[in-house]
Scaffold this motif. Sequence first.
Motif, mmCIF file in Angstrom:
data_model
loop_
_atom_site.group_PDB
_atom_site.id
_atom_site.type_symbol
_atom_site.label_atom_id
_atom_site.label_comp_id
_atom_site.label_asym_id
_atom_site.label_seq_id
_atom_site.Cartn_x
_atom_site.Cartn_y
_atom_site.Cartn_z
ATOM 1 N N LEU A 144 18.154 10.766 7.616
ATOM 2 C CA LEU A 144 18.873 9.501 7.460
ATOM 3 C C LEU A 144 18.370 8.453 8.448
ATOM 4 N N THR A 145 18.084 8.878 9.662
ATOM 5 C CA THR A 145 17.715 7.940 10.723
ATOM 6 C C THR A 145 16.216 7.936 11.014
ATOM 7 N N LEU A 146 15.420 8.537 10.140
ATOM 8 C CA LEU A 146 13.971 8.564 10.331
ATOM 9 C C LEU A 146 13.416 7.138 10.363
ATOM 10 N N PRO A 147 12.570 6.799 11.337
ATOM 11 C CA PRO A 147 12.041 5.435 11.427
ATOM 12 C C PRO A 147 10.863 5.166 10.496
ATOM 13 N N LYS A 148 10.901 5.695 9.312
ATOM 14 C CA LYS A 148 9.934 5.427 8.239
ATOM 15 C C LYS A 148 10.723 5.381 6.921
ATOM 16 N N PRO A 149 10.262 4.628 5.924
ATOM 17 C CA PRO A 149 10.935 4.636 4.626
ATOM 18 C C PRO A 149 10.890 6.029 3.997
ATOM 19 N N THR A 150 11.982 6.406 3.332
ATOM 20 C CA THR A 150 12.080 7.725 2.698
ATOM 21 C C THR A 150 12.523 7.580 1.248
ATOM 22 N N VAL A 151 12.034 8.494 0.416
ATOM 23 C CA VAL A 151 12.320 8.456 -1.022
ATOM 24 C C VAL A 151 12.703 9.844 -1.509
ATOM 25 N N ALA A 152 13.758 9.926 -2.308
ATOM 26 C CA ALA A 152 14.050 11.140 -3.074
ATOM 27 C C ALA A 152 13.522 10.894 -4.478
ATOM 28 N N LEU A 153 12.489 11.635 -4.860
ATOM 29 C CA LEU A 153 11.930 11.521 -6.206
ATOM 30 C C LEU A 153 12.563 12.626 -7.037
ATOM 31 N N ILE A 154 13.599 12.273 -7.775
ATOM 32 C CA ILE A 154 14.456 13.242 -8.453
ATOM 33 C C ILE A 154 13.850 13.576 -9.812
ATOM 34 N N ASN A 155 13.089 14.653 -9.827
ATOM 35 C CA ASN A 155 12.321 15.034 -11.012
ATOM 36 C C ASN A 155 13.114 15.848 -12.020
ATOM 37 N N GLY A 156 14.327 16.249 -11.671
ATOM 38 C CA GLY A 156 15.165 17.046 -12.560
ATOM 39 C C GLY A 156 16.570 17.092 -12.001
ATOM 40 N N ILE A 157 17.312 18.111 -12.374
ATOM 41 C CA ILE A 157 18.717 18.177 -11.979
ATOM 42 C C ILE A 157 18.868 18.161 -10.464
ATOM 43 N N ALA A 158 19.860 17.412 -10.002
ATOM 44 C CA ALA A 158 20.206 17.349 -8.576
ATOM 45 C C ALA A 158 21.714 17.496 -8.482
ATOM 46 N N VAL A 159 22.171 18.604 -7.943
ATOM 47 C CA VAL A 159 23.613 18.837 -7.851
ATOM 48 C C VAL A 159 23.977 19.322 -6.456
ATOM 49 N N GLY A 160 25.246 19.112 -6.096
ATOM 50 C CA GLY A 160 25.731 19.596 -4.818
ATOM 51 C C GLY A 160 24.913 19.064 -3.657
#
Length: 250
Positions: free
Chosen positions: A89-105
């Motif tokens: 969350l606090t990483l000093p670089k941009p971050t991306v979640a590339l959600i290629n399929g189901i994401a739960v919990g």
Amino acid sequence: MIEKQQGIAWFTICRPTRRNAIDYTVMDELHEAIELAEQDDEVKVLVITGAGEDAFCAGGDLQVFHQLKTKEEAYAMLAKMGNILYRLLTLPKPTVALINGIAVGGGCELATACDFRFARAGARLGFVQANLAITTGWGGATMLFEKMAYDKALHLLLQAQTITAEEAERIGFVHRTFHHSLREQCEKEMSGYTNKSTHVLRAYKEAATKRWKTEEFRRRFFAEIEQCAHLWESEEHEQAVQSFLAKRNK
């Protein structure tokens, strides 16, 4: 798995037979990826995705974590991943979640920790923890309330159902949906960042995350984790997990 290419560090959860569920090994590998992104000036963006085409991340691996019975045992695991997601969350670089399929919990908690969420069209996402008689346990709710409108975030958590990537984009959880060539599309979206100075990226991210580096925010973040650990040892949670596993194994 970690790889670097054109200013992007790609971290791929490689457990497709378990729908890329998180175990202790994945936690350690994700920690390594965050360390790399933070320390390597050639890395300008960190992208997290899942192996295969079916799943981004199905959360914590119940076959591994269901062995944890007491709140103390649960808290040790939850806090380990919570600390990793706080660093993400606090990483000093941009971050991306590339959600290629189901994401739960916990998969949605992982995605929430990232700055941007891109998803394959039609993928399903959901904070389903309430169906197992627990709350988000890795700081997900605390982060979600920071990043979405209150009513929409609360609805996602309380409803505990999956929605499509398109619906997630409509309510502001997902930023872009892609119909094909996810990696190429992600690279294209990030190209405007990877051609910038690393020092500039760091400066903006540090300005953005300063509000999450306070003692008050950390207290709320880890209080959420402690609450989940308390619910974890309840009989209600045990019964819900047993019911879920029985249905899945039919």
